[in-house]
Design an enzyme around this catalytic site. Structure first.
Site, PDB file in Angstrom:
ATOM      1  CG  ASP A 141     -16.804 -74.956  28.962  1.00  0.00           C
ATOM      2  OD1 ASP A 141     -16.135 -75.685  29.720  1.00  0.00           O
ATOM      3  OD2 ASP A 141     -16.292 -74.244  28.076  1.00  0.00           O
ATOM      4  CG  ASP A 174     -12.359 -74.142  32.652  1.00  0.00           C
ATOM      5  OD1 ASP A 174     -11.384 -74.773  32.197  1.00  0.00           O
ATOM      6  OD2 ASP A 174     -13.394 -73.917  31.997  1.00  0.00           O
TER       7      ASP A 174
END
Length: 236
Positions: A141, A174
């Protein structure tokens, strides 16, 4: 039909490629944590390299083999979405926005699935104590919207002293999943409104037809009433 299907598979593949390119760039060029962060929009939006052992936005199941279960769920979900897009594209009246939405969800799920399946072995980022490297990769991430972060005060029950952020660090996969869900919701709302509009239009049409019928019936009724009031005189 085949060309139409591969068009949307291509959208999913493009989402995977962009997601993986950014993840690998972060892996090879950034230091993890605060020291390696890159400010993009002041203190509000940053590249912040971190590893996520769970699902989107850091969600975890919380037991020993949750990573294996999560990876299996991702594989099954990805396979089902591939099949669903194929069937949806075969329909002549299928919604373009619905196909776009599921294509983005497919790309996001596949992007994070690649991390889970391969990164533990290839990038050696499996969590400490993981029973194996395969299927235990941590998702990379890097997108961080820093609205607020800090430690919770002592009076907060159960979580006092925990360091928390307003929004979790996330990645492009995401974003693709959220964008896909948004397109599907918008498409569903549009499909719900269309029958209502069609019904209202039908009501107006029926009303006009009924009014026309009355206009046709009234002269006939008037003629019959006239004959009733003025009967013919029989010849004697």
């Amino acid at each position: 039909m085949t060309k139409k299907v591969w068009k949307f598979y291509g959208i999913a593949l493009l989402a995977v490629v962009i997601d993986q390119v950014l993840k690998l760039w972060v892996y090879f060029n950034m230091q993890m944590g605060t020291l390696g962060q890159i400010k993009l929009l002041g203190n509000w939006f940053k590249l912040f390299y971190t590893l996520n052992p769970g699902m989107a936005f850091g969600i975890q199941f919380g037991f020993t083999y949750d990573k294996v279960l999560l990876t299996i769920i991702r594989i099954i979900a990805t396979s089902m979405i591939i099949k669903y897009i194929w069937n949806l594209a075969k329909e002549t009246n299928s919604s373009k926005w619905l196909l776009w939405g599921w294509s983005l969800i497919l790309g996001g799920a596949a992007g994070n699935g690649i991390d889970s399946i391969f990164y533990g072995k290839i990038l050696h980022n499996a969590p400490y104590g993981a029973p194996m490297s395969w299927f235990y990769g941590q998702v990379i991430d890097m997108l961080y919207i820093d609205l607020w972060s800090g430690r919770l005060p002592d009076w907060v029950p159960w979580y006092s002293g925990y360091y928390v952020t307003c929004l979790p660090v996330f990645n492009l996969a995401d974003v693709a999943i959220l964008a896909g869900v948004a397109l599907i919701v918008l498409d569903k709302r549009a499909s719900i409104q269309q029958p209502v509009q069609k019904y209202e239009a039908t009501e107006v049409t029926d009303s006009e037809l009924l009014e026309t019928r009355h206009e046709l019936v009234d002269p006939i009724t008037e003629h019959n009433n006239t004959e009733h009031n003025h009967p013919e005189v029989e010849d004697k």
